[in-house]
Write a protein that holds these residues in place. Structure first.
Motif, PDB file in Angstrom:
ATOM      1  N   LEU A 287      -4.065 -14.383 -45.536  1.00 30.14           N
ATOM      2  CA  LEU A 287      -3.107 -13.375 -45.993  1.00 30.14           C
ATOM      3  C   LEU A 287      -2.394 -12.659 -44.851  1.00 30.14           C
ATOM      4  O   LEU A 287      -1.965 -11.514 -44.999  1.00 30.14           O
ATOM      5  N   GLU A 288      -2.252 -13.340 -43.701  1.00 27.54           N
ATOM      6  CA  GLU A 288      -1.495 -12.750 -42.601  1.00 27.54           C
ATOM      7  C   GLU A 288      -0.003 -12.692 -42.933  1.00 27.54           C
ATOM      8  O   GLU A 288       0.477 -13.386 -43.831  1.00 27.54           O
ATOM      9  N   SER A 289       0.718 -11.893 -42.182  1.00 25.30           N
ATOM     10  CA  SER A 289       2.178 -11.935 -42.244  1.00 25.30           C
ATOM     11  C   SER A 289       2.649 -13.233 -41.602  1.00 25.30           C
ATOM     12  O   SER A 289       1.842 -14.038 -41.115  1.00 25.30           O
ATOM     13  N   ASN A 290       3.947 -13.433 -41.542  1.00 29.62           N
ATOM     14  CA  ASN A 290       4.475 -14.644 -40.905  1.00 29.62           C
ATOM     15  C   ASN A 290       4.223 -14.681 -39.398  1.00 29.62           C
ATOM     16  O   ASN A 290       4.287 -15.758 -38.802  1.00 29.62           O
ATOM     17  N   ILE A 291       3.899 -13.549 -38.785  1.00 28.85           N
ATOM     18  CA  ILE A 291       3.526 -13.547 -37.363  1.00 28.85           C
ATOM     19  C   ILE A 291       2.233 -14.333 -37.176  1.00 28.85           C
ATOM     20  O   ILE A 291       2.143 -15.274 -36.373  1.00 28.85           O
TER      21      ILE A 291
END
Length: 346
Positions: A287-291
């Motif tokens: 569930l990380e951001s796109n980074i």
């Protein structure tokens, strides 16, 4: 070089059901390294209720890390052994800063847009009809591997859902993975695995709760359905413990979430140990951001694993950073013609 950190709260497009409840938002922390001429960025992908570093001193540790950035990656990584998500964010930030392009961490045919990676379609927990509609949607998109969360509704309803899928699609049409998130008890797990095995499943993740090595070893020995360890890997900090867990349990698969197991370095340790014991593996985002997803995807491609990976979570949020990552059919791709849109005020 100056090091700072900040928090960004990601907002789900729609509430998403997990074994730990329904998620509406997700906090991520970021480490930023910068000089006058360049910067690097890394994401510390903390998951509430799951990460071992979900602790009251988390932000203090982030602040300490930034204040002591002069110690270097090797020293800081060792000192952060109780904070795997900060280890990963630090690794990512330093790799990003060291690159000519802060978003190009592992140049390859993936980042050149020449090759993609097959990923599984993730089905979120919810009512039977909602889950059924998600499955139909993923199939229409072209996915040949679907991961289904189980343990949220009653077991009989879940079996009916699997029966429905198999009535429409054979194992040669759709590879089905299920994830129990430790929902079964040791005394009834084998019976449930027997019933699940009737539906030609690829594997089941973490059928019983982590930390029950002998029970899990027994299941892995007797199971009619391949077992993949997931949460079981969390919290094992040194190579000796990792090796002992695999030798004891002898699973068919392990699943690597870099944010939960110490990033690139932690993942490489697990991969090496698994390869030594002929245990198969795949990598999953958390569930990380796109980074973070970008870093994980680029790293995963370099590991030359052709199994479907769990890397398709970048489109969940209304306020994610725009990136060159795209989903085309069942593949995650990197389109170098697309630019990163700085929504996080980097």
């Amino acid at each position: 070089m100056k090091a700072t950190y900040f928090k960004h709260t990601l907002e789900f497009k729609r509430p998403s059901g997990t074994s730990r409840g329904v998620l509406k938002t997700k906090d991520s922390w970021f480490i930023k390294l910068e000089t006058k001429d360049k910067f690097g960025i890394g994401e510390c992908g903390l998951l509430k209720g799951l990460s071992i570093d979900d602790r009251v001193d988390y932000e203090d540790t982030l602040k300490w890390t930034c204040n002591n950035i002069h110690l270097g990656l090797e020293t800081l990584y060792q000192k952060l052994k109780d904070f795997p998500s900060i280890q990963f964010g630090l690794e990512m930030a330093i790799q990003s800063f060291s690159s000519a392009d802060p978003y190009l961490l592992f140049p390859s045919e993936f980042t050149e847009g020449k090759q993609g990676m097959k990923i599984n379609g993730l089905i979120w927990m919810g009512e039977k009809e909602f889950m059924k509609s998600q499955i139909q949607n993923k199939i229409e998109q072209g996915f040949s591997c679907i991961k289904l969360k189980i343990g949220a509704i009653d077991f009989e309803s879940e079996l009916e859902l699997l029966k429905y899928i198999r009535s429409e699609f054979s194992a040669s049409d759709i590879e089905l993975r299920v994830d129990a998130n430790g929902a079964f008890s040791p005394h009834d797990a084998l019976d449930k695995l027997e019933r699940l095995s009737k539906f030609d499943l690829h594997s089941i993740e973490q059928p019983i709760a982590q930390g029950q090595w002998q029970d899990m070893a027994r299941l892995c020995q007797q199971t009619p359905l391949p077992i993949a360890l997931d949460e079981e890997l969390i919290g094992l900090k040194d190579v000796t413990n990792k090796e002992e867990s695999l030798l004891t349990i002898q699973p068919q698969y392990i699943i690597l979430k870099p944010s939960l197991i110490g990033g690139f370095k932690g993942s490489k340790e697990w991969i090496e140990l698994a390869n030594q014991q002929n245990i198969k593996w795949w990598i999953t985002s958390a569930l990380e951001s796109n980074i973070g997803l970008n870093a994980i995807a680029q790293f995963t491609f370099t590991q030359n694993n052709n199994m479907p990976q769990g890397l398709g979570t970048g489109g969940l949020y209304t306020n994610n950073i725009e990136s060159p990552l795209t989903i085309e059919g069942e593949r995650i791709m990197y389109n170098p013609k697309l630019s990163w849109e700085n929504k996080f005020n980097l």
